[in-house]
Design a protein around this motif. Structure first.
Motif, PDB file in Angstrom:
ATOM      1  N   ILE A 168      47.718  54.157  39.662  1.00 34.57           N
ATOM      2  CA  ILE A 168      46.664  53.852  40.631  1.00 34.57           C
ATOM      3  C   ILE A 168      45.778  52.771  40.026  1.00 34.57           C
ATOM      4  N   VAL A 169      45.543  51.707  40.775  1.00 34.32           N
ATOM      5  CA  VAL A 169      44.677  50.612  40.332  1.00 34.32           C
ATOM      6  C   VAL A 169      43.516  50.493  41.311  1.00 34.32           C
ATOM      7  N   VAL A 170      42.295  50.506  40.783  1.00 39.81           N
ATOM      8  CA  VAL A 170      41.114  50.243  41.606  1.00 39.81           C
ATOM      9  C   VAL A 170      40.470  48.973  41.085  1.00 39.81           C
ATOM     10  N   ALA A 171      40.478  47.933  41.905  1.00 36.69           N
ATOM     11  CA  ALA A 171      39.927  46.634  41.513  1.00 36.69           C
ATOM     12  C   ALA A 171      38.511  46.511  42.042  1.00 36.69           C
ATOM     13  N   ALA A 172      37.559  46.424  41.122  1.00 37.74           N
ATOM     14  CA  ALA A 172      36.146  46.326  41.507  1.00 37.74           C
ATOM     15  C   ALA A 172      35.447  45.366  40.566  1.00 37.74           C
ATOM     16  N   VAL A 173      36.013  44.173  40.441  1.00 38.33           N
ATOM     17  CA  VAL A 173      35.528  43.221  39.447  1.00 38.33           C
ATOM     18  C   VAL A 173      34.680  42.099  40.048  1.00 38.33           C
ATOM     19  N   GLY A 174      34.783  41.889  41.364  1.00 37.63           N
ATOM     20  CA  GLY A 174      33.968  40.872  42.012  1.00 37.63           C
ATOM     21  C   GLY A 174      34.464  39.451  41.821  1.00 37.63           C
ATOM     22  N   LYS A 175      35.776  39.288  41.629  1.00 41.06           N
ATOM     23  CA  LYS A 175      36.365  37.960  41.492  1.00 41.06           C
ATOM     24  C   LYS A 175      37.540  37.838  42.460  1.00 41.06           C
ATOM     25  N   PRO A 176      37.548  36.801  43.293  1.00 45.02           N
ATOM     26  CA  PRO A 176      38.584  36.699  44.319  1.00 45.02           C
ATOM     27  C   PRO A 176      39.989  36.594  43.734  1.00 45.02           C
ATOM     28  N   GLU A 177      40.881  37.428  44.240  1.00 48.26           N
ATOM     29  CA  GLU A 177      42.309  37.428  43.881  1.00 48.26           C
ATOM     30  C   GLU A 177      42.512  37.473  42.365  1.00 48.26           C
ATOM     31  N   PHE A 178      41.672  38.231  41.702  1.00 48.47           N
ATOM     32  CA  PHE A 178      41.729  38.335  40.243  1.00 48.47           C
ATOM     33  C   PHE A 178      42.980  39.083  39.772  1.00 48.47           C
ATOM     34  N   VAL A 179      43.307  40.157  40.440  1.00 48.14           N
ATOM     35  CA  VAL A 179      44.473  40.967  40.061  1.00 48.14           C
ATOM     36  C   VAL A 179      45.719  40.374  40.712  1.00 48.14           C
ATOM     37  N   ARG A 180      46.669  39.975  39.887  1.00 49.60           N
ATOM     38  CA  ARG A 180      47.886  39.321  40.380  1.00 49.60           C
ATOM     39  C   ARG A 180      48.999  40.335  40.612  1.00 49.60           C
ATOM     40  N   ALA A 195      45.227  39.735  44.724  1.00 50.61           N
ATOM     41  CA  ALA A 195      46.044  38.748  45.441  1.00 50.61           C
ATOM     42  C   ALA A 195      46.952  39.519  46.398  1.00 50.61           C
ATOM     43  N   PHE A 196      46.520  39.639  47.645  1.00 49.33           N
ATOM     44  CA  PHE A 196      47.112  40.584  48.590  1.00 49.33           C
ATOM     45  C   PHE A 196      48.603  40.355  48.809  1.00 49.33           C
ATOM     46  N   ASP A 197      49.007  39.134  49.105  1.00 53.48           N
ATOM     47  CA  ASP A 197      50.420  38.870  49.407  1.00 53.48           C
ATOM     48  C   ASP A 197      51.312  39.180  48.216  1.00 53.48           C
ATOM     49  N   GLU A 198      50.869  38.799  47.019  1.00 55.19           N
ATOM     50  CA  GLU A 198      51.649  39.090  45.814  1.00 55.19           C
ATOM     51  C   GLU A 198      51.734  40.599  45.573  1.00 55.19           C
ATOM     52  N   ALA A 199      50.602  41.269  45.698  1.00 48.89           N
ATOM     53  CA  ALA A 199      50.571  42.706  45.432  1.00 48.89           C
ATOM     54  C   ALA A 199      51.405  43.481  46.439  1.00 48.89           C
ATOM     55  N   GLY A 200      51.464  42.967  47.657  1.00 45.22           N
ATOM     56  CA  GLY A 200      52.220  43.656  48.696  1.00 45.22           C
ATOM     57  C   GLY A 200      53.703  43.762  48.424  1.00 45.22           C
ATOM     58  N   THR A 201      54.225  42.903  47.565  1.00 44.48           N
ATOM     59  CA  THR A 201      55.654  42.957  47.244  1.00 44.48           C
ATOM     60  C   THR A 201      55.965  44.015  46.191  1.00 44.48           C
ATOM     61  N   ARG A 202      54.940  44.570  45.539  1.00 46.55           N
ATOM     62  CA  ARG A 202      55.171  45.543  44.463  1.00 46.55           C
ATOM     63  C   ARG A 202      54.500  46.895  44.703  1.00 46.55           C
ATOM     64  N   ALA A 203      53.376  46.890  45.405  1.00 45.74           N
ATOM     65  CA  ALA A 203      52.616  48.127  45.587  1.00 45.74           C
ATOM     66  C   ALA A 203      53.253  49.034  46.634  1.00 45.74           C
ATOM     67  N   GLN A 204      53.145  50.324  46.392  1.00 46.37           N
ATOM     68  CA  GLN A 204      53.567  51.300  47.388  1.00 46.37           C
ATOM     69  C   GLN A 204      52.560  51.365  48.526  1.00 46.37           C
ATOM     70  N   LEU A 205      51.290  51.362  48.152  1.00 47.56           N
ATOM     71  CA  LEU A 205      50.192  51.356  49.108  1.00 47.56           C
ATOM     72  C   LEU A 205      49.155  50.352  48.628  1.00 47.56           C
ATOM     73  N   LEU A 206      48.542  49.645  49.578  1.00 49.30           N
ATOM     74  CA  LEU A 206      47.585  48.590  49.237  1.00 49.30           C
ATOM     75  C   LEU A 206      46.531  48.502  50.329  1.00 49.30           C
ATOM     76  N   THR A 207      45.259  48.532  49.939  1.00 48.63           N
ATOM     77  CA  THR A 207      44.189  48.427  50.934  1.00 48.63           C
ATOM     78  C   THR A 207      43.950  46.966  51.295  1.00 48.63           C
TER      79      THR A 207
END
Length: 277
Positions: free
Chosen positions: A200-212, A236-248
């Motif tokens: 589980i990853v929770v991104a709360a860093v305040g930087k756009p598309e920081f998590v690749r 980075a929503f599009d990139e994460a969508g190819t690997r994540a099971q669930l993504l907000t």
């Protein structure tokens, strides 16, 4: 993993309880919002919360203060609201101007009216499982995980960000649900390697598309708690969508849950202060 449907259900329940409260007391639950300065984004957020109150039948009282307000004046305004029995919840819009001691202002909100869960006493109550209100965004994220059948127990959760109203309470809530939690921040070494171990990853860093996307373990659950200019999150929503099971998504993921929890906790505060079950 949109949050709109879950938020709608929470607010429908809050609206029903609001009606019951008014029937039993002759009063409406009341949320007071305090805004210091004229930051456009903050003004928009406050307006959204007040509009949501109106839709649910919750009374809202707005206290606008000039940007020149001192810490002492802000604390005095919050104390006046705290002493008013007609006010059940108090929300100080974050951030305040830099010359103000924000922590002192947050801590002036009594625990019973701290429906945004930002005070030190509220954090302690949440961390130790005592009676209090949790910080709305982390609490909303936990409810969203539940809605999608994500059980944190035994999972490795990585929280990126350590703010006192998001990252730290998020870690405490996950820990309370038996997750193994790693908190990362700006000085964390080799962050991508740590994120790759997370269920589980929770991104709360305040930087756009920081998590690749390449940082993520395939099948990870990814919660984007960031909101940046241009409706862009911290992932980075599009990139994460190819690997994540669930993504907000951003918007439409964590945001609606935050407001829903604020409404729910305001109504709950009203019931508690009236001594009603």
């Amino acid at each position: 993993m949109p949050g709109t449907e879950s938020a709608r259900e929470i607010m429908a329940c809050a609206a029903e309880r609001t009606v019951r409260f008014e029937q039993q007391t002759g009063e409406k639950p009341c949320l007071a919002t305090v805004l210091v300065g004229d930051d456009p984004a903050s003004a928009t957020y406050v307006r959204m919360k007040r509009n949501r109150c109106a839709k649910l039948g919750i009374e809202s009282r707005h206290v606008p203060l000039p940007a020149s307000t001192t810490t002492e004046a802000l604390v005095a305004a919050i104390t006046e609201l705290a002493d008013d029995p007609a006010v059940h919840g108090i929300l100080l819009q974050h951030p305040v101007p830099g010359h103000i001691d924000e922590r002192a202002a947050f801590d002036a909100i009594p625990v019973g009216k701290d429906v945004d869960g930002v005070g030190s006493s509220s954090f302690a109550a949440m961390a130790f499982g005592r009676d209090g209100f949790a910080s709305c965004t982390p609490a909303g994220i936990m409810r969203l995980l539940d809605a999608y059948g994500v059980d944190p127990s035994g999972k490795h959760a990585v929280v990126i960000g350590r703010s006192p109203i998001l990252g730290k309470p998020m870690a405490m809530l996950l820990l309370a649900r038996d997750a193994t939690v790693t908190v990362c921040h700006s000085k964390t070494g080799d962050l991508p390697s740590i994120v790759r171990t997370a269920d589980i990853v929770v991104a709360a860093v305040g930087k756009p598309e920081f998590v690749r996307g390449e940082w993520l373990k395939p099948g990870a659950v990814v919660v984007d708690a960031g909101y940046n200019e241009g409706n862009v999150g911290d992932v980075a929503f599009d990139e994460a969508g190819t690997r994540a099971q669930l993504l907000t998504p951003v918007p439409g993921g964590v945001g609606p849950m935050t407001i829903a929890l604020l409404m729910e906790q305001t109504v709950e505060a009203a019931f508690r202060q009236a001594g009603l079950p």
